[in-house]
Design a protein around this motif. Structure first.
Motif, short mmCIF file in Angstrom:
data_model
loop_
_atom_site.label_atom_id
_atom_site.label_comp_id
_atom_site.label_asym_id
_atom_site.label_seq_id
_atom_site.Cartn_x
_atom_site.Cartn_y
_atom_site.Cartn_z
N ALA A 46 -8.30 10.29 54.15
CA ALA A 46 -7.96 11.69 54.41
C ALA A 46 -6.71 12.11 53.64
O ALA A 46 -6.67 13.19 53.03
CB ALA A 46 -7.75 11.90 55.92
N ASN A 74 -6.31 14.54 50.25
CA ASN A 74 -5.45 15.71 50.37
C ASN A 74 -4.47 15.83 49.20
O ASN A 74 -4.30 16.90 48.63
CB ASN A 74 -4.68 15.65 51.69
N TRP A 84 -7.05 17.03 46.06
CA TRP A 84 -6.82 18.46 46.25
C TRP A 84 -5.47 18.90 45.69
O TRP A 84 -5.30 20.03 45.24
CB TRP A 84 -6.91 18.79 47.73
N GLN A 141 -2.68 19.18 47.55
CA GLN A 141 -2.03 20.01 48.55
C GLN A 141 -0.66 19.45 48.93
O GLN A 141 -0.35 18.30 48.65
CB GLN A 141 -2.92 20.12 49.79
N ASP A 171 0.40 19.24 52.09
CA ASP A 171 0.41 18.75 53.46
C ASP A 171 1.06 17.37 53.56
O ASP A 171 1.70 17.05 54.56
CB ASP A 171 -1.02 18.69 54.01
N HIS A 175 -7.13 26.28 59.06
CA HIS A 175 -7.84 25.87 57.84
C HIS A 175 -8.26 24.40 57.97
O HIS A 175 -7.79 23.67 58.85
CB HIS A 175 -6.95 26.05 56.62
N GLU A 176 -9.09 23.98 57.05
CA GLU A 176 -9.66 22.64 57.11
C GLU A 176 -8.62 21.52 57.02
O GLU A 176 -8.86 20.41 57.47
CB GLU A 176 -10.69 22.45 55.98
N ARG A 177 -7.44 21.81 56.50
CA ARG A 177 -6.44 20.76 56.26
C ARG A 177 -5.42 20.62 57.38
O ARG A 177 -4.67 19.66 57.42
CB ARG A 177 -5.70 21.05 54.96
N ILE A 213 -4.49 17.47 59.63
CA ILE A 213 -4.11 16.20 59.01
C ILE A 213 -2.77 15.67 59.53
O ILE A 213 -2.54 14.46 59.55
CB ILE A 213 -4.07 16.35 57.47
N ASN A 258 -14.02 16.91 56.63
CA ASN A 258 -13.74 18.35 56.70
C ASN A 258 -13.19 18.85 55.36
O ASN A 258 -13.65 19.87 54.82
CB ASN A 258 -12.75 18.62 57.83
N GLN A 259 -12.23 18.12 54.81
CA GLN A 259 -11.66 18.49 53.51
C GLN A 259 -12.68 18.33 52.39
O GLN A 259 -12.82 19.21 51.52
CB GLN A 259 -10.44 17.63 53.21
N LEU A 262 -13.77 21.33 49.68
CA LEU A 262 -13.36 21.29 48.28
C LEU A 262 -14.52 20.94 47.36
O LEU A 262 -14.65 21.51 46.27
CB LEU A 262 -12.23 20.27 48.09
#
Length: 499
Positions: A169, A173, A177, A179, A181, A382-384, A387, A419-420, A424
């Protein structure tokens, strides 16, 4: 004869190839018998931790340059480039900027790198520039987890660091991605570690820094506040707490936290507020409105996506409300937005109840409960956003060493990863990455049926939510929380019959 060759080869392997002193390997390998043995006293924990963190970082960097993704990353790159036109006046001229100020410093460096044609014009290096800081922060989280466990059990610390290093996960992320996070999770981990060690001044600085990095950092505020009050003033249970028992040193300690947090927020925000207020951009706005722009970014960010859920696999996704405006009425009585607000207040009240009436204490589990409730029960997720629960579960597992928490950590990692991944990967289909292969038009069965995948993942996430809430509430209020829940229910009903 053969034994001499074996012994020579063993020495060569240890000293020349592995570059390990012969006296050190004596603690690990008995070459005469071919047995592997470990000495707790001389085991190189720090060196192995460094290897874990370095390999985790290297793995993330390799994935980051290999996985080309323009979704969200190009927005961040654009912000980084535009920051060069006026750093402290960013909130007056950077297009649709919705990040708090602290992360603008790394973005400024990214913008400088991308302006170099050799970096910005080559897609893998462009990905490396924007994903570097999230990958670095996520790798350092391994060190934080080890530090948390080191005084209790160093082997447990290495285990936690290793599990984080290969967690799908968080790798997806930050490395896929790109991101931020993982940057917030790294800061949350340090914040919770500071609270664990009862360093309130450091906690104040880290809380302010986390909130200044990402909007979701604010969600942990109730837990941080209640934990700091507990550290400073002791047990908050109304039966034990008395104002007359408060010592001057406790008040001073709490004031230190407030001052540390306030000073950090001022140092982060004031330069951008002044820069925005006195900028020549947007002359149609008044000074006060421009001055407050770095602060109003929080409310602007929340108002940006007024949906029940935006790809977050929670109860709203399970109800078929993805992308539906949250002003829709629930049972023709109250809007989903209003229902979400009520559930948010109840979640915060639940945290307060844990600290006031709970029989045990754990800010890791309290934080997990709050963040899980916010993601599963409130709108505009949101999907993230789920986390961050992973770092809280990891910390709870280290501190409580309950294998059920490890199970929750593993299952939540899988749910959050999918989910992520679903979101994406579906977006990347539009990039025509498959165009190189002439035998396909890019149509994939899972893309066509991704709604079914979302429903299944939401159902699993809801089941996990219920199970985790039962576990958390039992930990805080059940004296026999170590026993299986079915056994406790059976005993409860038997006791009721006796009465």
């Amino acid at each position: 004869m053969w034994y001499d060759y074996y012994n020579i080869f063993g020495f060569y392997q240890r000293v020349i190839i592995l570059n390990i002193p012969d006296r050190l390997t004596d603690y690990f390998v008995d070459y005469k018998r071919g047995k592997f043995s470990i000495s707790e006293k001389n085991f190189p924990y720090s060196r192995i931790l460094a290897y874990i963190a370095f390999f985790a970082f290297l793995l993330r960097l390799v994935i980051s340059v290999s996985y080309l993704n323009s979704y969200d990353t190009e927005w961040n790159i654009m912000w980084g480039v535009q920051l060069g036109d006026g750093f402290f006046s960013a909130y007056s001229h950077v297009n649709a900027l919705d990040y708090p100020p602290l992360y603008l410093y790394p973005l400024y460096i990214v913008g400088k790198c991308v302006k170099n044609a050799g970096i910005g014009g080559y897609a893998p290096l462009r990905m490396l520039a924007i994903k570097f800081f999230p990958c670095l922060a996520d790798s350092l989280t391994c060190v934080v987890l080890y530090t948390l466990a080191s005084k209790k059990n160093k082997l447990l610390g290495l285990t936690a660091a290793s599990l984080w290093a290969v967690n799908p996960a968080v790798i997806f992320n930050c490395a896929c991605w790109g991101q931020t996070d993982c940057v917030m999770m790294f800061m949350a981990a340090m914040l919770m570690l500071a609270l664990d060690q009862k360093h309130v001044t450091a906690a104040g600085v880290l809380w302010a820094a986390m909130c200044s990095t990402k909007l979701q950092g604010l969600y942990l505020t109730p837990v941080v506040g209640m934990e700091v009050l507990t550290i400073c003033f002791g047990n908050l249970n109304p039966k034990d707490f008395s104002i007359s028992k408060i010592k001057k040193s406790a008040v001073v300690r709490f004031i230190r936290f407030v001052c540390a947090a306030s000073l950090t927020l001022a140092l982060v925000y004031l330069p951008f507020m002044i820069g925005s207020g006195f900028s020549d951009y947007q002359p149609e706005l008044g000074f006060i409105e421009k001055f407050l722009k770095p602060v109003t970014v929080y409310s602007d960010g929340v108002a940006k996506y007024p949906y029940c859920t935006l790809n977050a696999d929670n109860i709203y996704m399970l109800s078929g409300l993805n992308g539906v405006n949250d002003e829709l009425k629930f049972l023709s009585v109250i809007s989903y937005s209003g229902l979400s607000g009520i559930l948010l207040v109840l979640s915060v009240c639940a945290v307060v109840a844990l600290y006031l009436f709970g029989k045990k204490k754990s800010h890791w589990l309290a934080g997990f409960m709050l963040m899980e409730c916010i993601f599963m029960l409130t709108c505009r997720q949101h999907e993230r956003y789920q986390i961050i629960t992973l770092i809280l579960l990891a910390g709870a597992f280290i501190r409580l060493t309950d294998k059920r928490i490890l199970t929750l950590f593993s299952l939540n990692s899988v749910v959050i990863f999918f989910n992520q991944f679903r979101v994406l990967s579906a977006v990347r289909e539009k990039s025509n990455w498959w165009g190189y292969y002439k035998y396909t038009d890019g149509t994939a069965e899972w893309i066509v049926k991704r709604g079914s995948f979302a429903s299944f993942n939401s159902l699993l996430n809801t089941a996990l939510f219920v199970a985790s809430m039962v576990f958390v509430l039992r930990y805080f209020f059940d004296d026999r929380s170590d026993e299986p829940v079915l056994l406790r229910l059976n005993d409860h009903f038997n006791d009721s019959k006796d009465i």
